[in-house]
Write a protein that holds these residues in place. Structure first.
Motif, PDB file in Angstrom:
ATOM      1  N   LEU A 291       0.858  -1.189   0.000  1.00 45.66           N
ATOM      2  CA  LEU A 291       0.000   0.000   0.000  1.00 45.66           C
ATOM      3  C   LEU A 291       0.890   1.234   0.000  1.00 45.66           C
ATOM      4  O   LEU A 291       1.833   1.332   0.805  1.00 45.66           O
TER       5      LEU A 291
ATOM      6  N   THR B 266      -2.846   1.182  -4.598  1.00 46.26           N
ATOM      7  CA  THR B 266      -2.368  -0.201  -4.524  1.00 46.26           C
ATOM      8  C   THR B 266      -2.666  -0.893  -5.840  1.00 46.26           C
ATOM      9  O   THR B 266      -3.657  -0.585  -6.514  1.00 46.26           O
TER      10      THR B 266
ATOM     11  N   ALA C 242       0.518   1.097   4.927  1.00 43.37           N
ATOM     12  CA  ALA C 242       1.476   1.919   4.147  1.00 43.37           C
ATOM     13  C   ALA C 242       2.720   2.117   4.990  1.00 43.37           C
ATOM     14  O   ALA C 242       2.987   3.212   5.518  1.00 43.37           O
TER      15      ALA C 242
ATOM     16  N   LYS D 226     -10.292   6.169  -3.008  1.00 39.30           N
ATOM     17  CA  LYS D 226      -8.937   6.090  -2.488  1.00 39.30           C
ATOM     18  C   LYS D 226      -8.514   7.390  -1.810  1.00 39.30           C
ATOM     19  O   LYS D 226      -7.346   7.783  -1.840  1.00 39.30           O
TER      20      LYS D 226
ATOM     21  N   TYR E 183      -7.153  -6.550  -3.993  1.00 35.53           N
ATOM     22  CA  TYR E 183      -7.910  -5.335  -3.663  1.00 35.53           C
ATOM     23  C   TYR E 183      -9.130  -5.244  -4.573  1.00 35.53           C
ATOM     24  O   TYR E 183      -9.032  -5.366  -5.789  1.00 35.53           O
TER      25      TYR E 183
ATOM     26  N   TYR F  69      -4.447   7.086  -1.253  1.00 37.21           N
ATOM     27  CA  TYR F  69      -3.640   5.863  -1.276  1.00 37.21           C
ATOM     28  C   TYR F  69      -3.740   5.200  -2.646  1.00 37.21           C
ATOM     29  O   TYR F  69      -4.642   5.488  -3.445  1.00 37.21           O
TER      30      TYR F  69
END
Length: 554
Positions: A42, A66, A146, A116, A71, A64
């Protein structure tokens, strides 16, 4: 190598289990230690360090990213904040879980996790909030922290001083925009900005490129020399629990401007002896500092006599001086000062308007420097002798005695000499100085006349020269006309008109300048043997005969 691969596989698929295992072998350390040497599943975008004010709130801009296969944004997404370390497990310091199960610091995740966006609002911060924070996402089978993007939060008791932005290289007459900006950790409760410029300046809170916020006020001002050295003060008052906290900033303007208030002084003042030293000093207010030039006023105009603020010289005769202060933005001249010697009085000055023209009504003034207004000089001149003498105080505190006369100009005033004498009373008698000016008056053509050469009868085909003269200022232009059967015909634009005479006729010239014109009398060209001439001759003979007959009858 096999152990490392096993660990990495477990990190991406079973982060909880791996974190618990690795926590046995590793202690939290630098940035890479939070991820235990592995690639994070992440990635977080947020400032590395953020400051907050005690008793205020703090908005953390956060997104964020990913690319992990497990996910799935269609499933429920939870956001988790950890304090002090990236490890997630039984002993981890989870302070917030968006499910609502944990919220130790009353955080508010105001971002949309489906997009996100993990922006979070921290309310009522205290020094206990100082630490590193990590964000974690839980999405079905996908659970990742993260670990490579920690956020350091610092909490301070004193607010941030605002910043005042002023363009560089300020000059008078420029229109510039001044901005006061304050860091705004909590845009929901921005600081109140006030300054000593216009009080109704509009406050705006703007988002910066990194997601943080700034509150600012602006004002546009037109600069003058009075703004140089002016202090601009701006205050930022932050609302906090229980009241407000204020910080202030001050900047001083540096404005360049052309010379102002230029003045000249003399030492010693009053009458000086011929051969003694005199010091003239020039002062001016300017930025950058000016250069100084000294001039002596003569009949031929201003003469440059010195460069520098101080001009010292040995006096041989009296005279008028002034200085000019100059920088790259302009210049300014001082008033005149007079160096008067004991042996010779100062000559009076005669002021006459420029560009004199006939018919104008102008005022002529004769002025004399008056060092002692209680015993002023006596002024006399070649104009009307009963002109009233007046002694007046100048702006610099000195005195001038003057007489005036208003005259209506004509061509006869051109070249007229006006003389004015100033007789100063001194111990034992008086001393006299005199000035003379010559008037230069423009006027329309006068006394315009035409002449012919040769005069009398001329033979057909011979050359004739017609000449035009006139008195005028400025000198006139000349135009010759011939009275033909069809009227006046322009035949030449020169003062002298020469041509081959083939027939007789009447000619005249016109003299012109920008003030008017005048026409000469007509000149007649008579050709020998021409029909008009015979008619005239016959008429003369008949007239003579008739006269004799009348005499005989009587």
């Amino acid at each position: 190598m096999k152990v490392y691969q096993t660990v990495m596989a477990a990190l991406t698929e079973h982060m909880l289990t791996v974190n618990m295992l690795l926590s046995v072998f590793f202690l939290p350390g630098d940035l890479t230690d939070y991820c235990y040497g592995g690639k994070p599943a992440l990635n977080l975008t947020t400032p590395n360090n953020m400051e907050a004010l005690t008793g205020s709130c703090l908005e953390i801009p956060c997104t964020y990213e990913t690319d992990h296969a497990t996910y799935d944004s269609s499933k429920t997404i939870y956001g988790v904040w950890l304090k002090g370390g990236a490890y997630f497990g039984a002993n981890s310091r989870v302070i917030f879980h968006s499910s609502g199960s944990i919220n130790n610091y009353s955080l508010d995740l105001i971002g949309n996790l489906k997009e996100k966006n993990c922006t979070t609002l921290f309310p009522n911060l205290t020094t206990k909030h100082i630490d590193k924070y990590f964000f974690r996402v839980e999405n079905g089978g996908y659970k990742a922290t993260a670990c490579a993007d920690p956020l350091q939060i610092t909490v301070k008791d004193s607010p941030w001083s605002p910043s005042i932005n002023v363009p560089s290289d300020l000059k008078e007459h420029q229109s510039v925009t001044v901005t006061c900006s304050a860091f705004t950790p909590c845009p929901h409760s921005p600081p109140e900005l006030t300054w000593n410029l216009q009080q109704d300046s509009l406050r705006q809170t703007e988002e910066n490129t990194d997601g943080t916020f700034t509150t600012k006020i602006q004002e546009t001002i037109t600069l003058s020399d009075t703004h140089d050295g002016y202090n601009i003060t701006c205050s930022a008052k932050y609302p906090v629990i229980g009241g407000t906290k204020t910080a202030e900033t001050e900047v001083t303007l540096s404005v360049s401007y052309a010379p102002r208030n230029t003045s000249a002084s003399i030492s010693p003042s009053g009458l000086v002896s011929a051969g003694s030293w005199v010091e003239l000093s020039c002062s001016s207010r300017a930025k950058p500092p000016p250069r100084f030039t000294w001039f002596r006023i003569s009949r031929d105009g201003d003469m440059n006599v010195s460069v520098g603020q101080i001009f010292s010289f040995n006096v041989t005769e009296g005279g008028e001086f002034h200085c000019v202060a100059t920088n790259h933005l302009g210049n300014d001249s001082s008033s005149r000062i007079c160096v008067t010697t004991e042996d010779s009085p100062r000559s009076p000055s005669i002021n006459v308007p420029s560009d004199l023209k006939e018919h104008q009504s102008v005022t002529v003034t004769c002025s004399a420097f008056t060092p002692c207004p209680h015993s002023p000089p006596e002024l006399t001149w070649t104009l009307q002798q009963d002109s009233l003498s007046q002694t007046e105080k100048n702006t610099d505190g000195t005195f001038t005695t003057k007489i005036q006369e208003t005259i209506t100009l004509s061509d006869t005033h051109d070249g007229y000499n006006i003389r004015c004498s100033a007789r100063y009373p001194v111990i034992g008698g008086n001393k006299t100085a005199e000035t003379e000016v010559t008037l230069s008056v423009s006027y329309a053509p006068r006394n315009t006349s035409a002449s012919i050469s040769p005069s009398g009868l001329v033979s057909a085909g011979s050359w004739v020269e017609l000449s035009c003269s006139s008195r005028a200022k400025p000198p006139p232009r000349f135009t010759w006309f011939w009275n033909s059967k069809d009227g006046a015909t322009n035949v030449s634009v020169e003062q002298v008109y020469s041509f081959n005479a083939t027939e007789g006729g009447e000619y005249y010239c016109v003299a012109s300048n920008d003030l008017g014109n005048q026409t000469s009398s007509v000149v007649q060209i008579n050709i020998e043997g021409s029909f008009p001439f015979l008619i005239v001759l016959l008429a003369v003979i008949v007239a003579i005969v008739l006269i004799w007959l009348l005499i005989l009858v009587w």
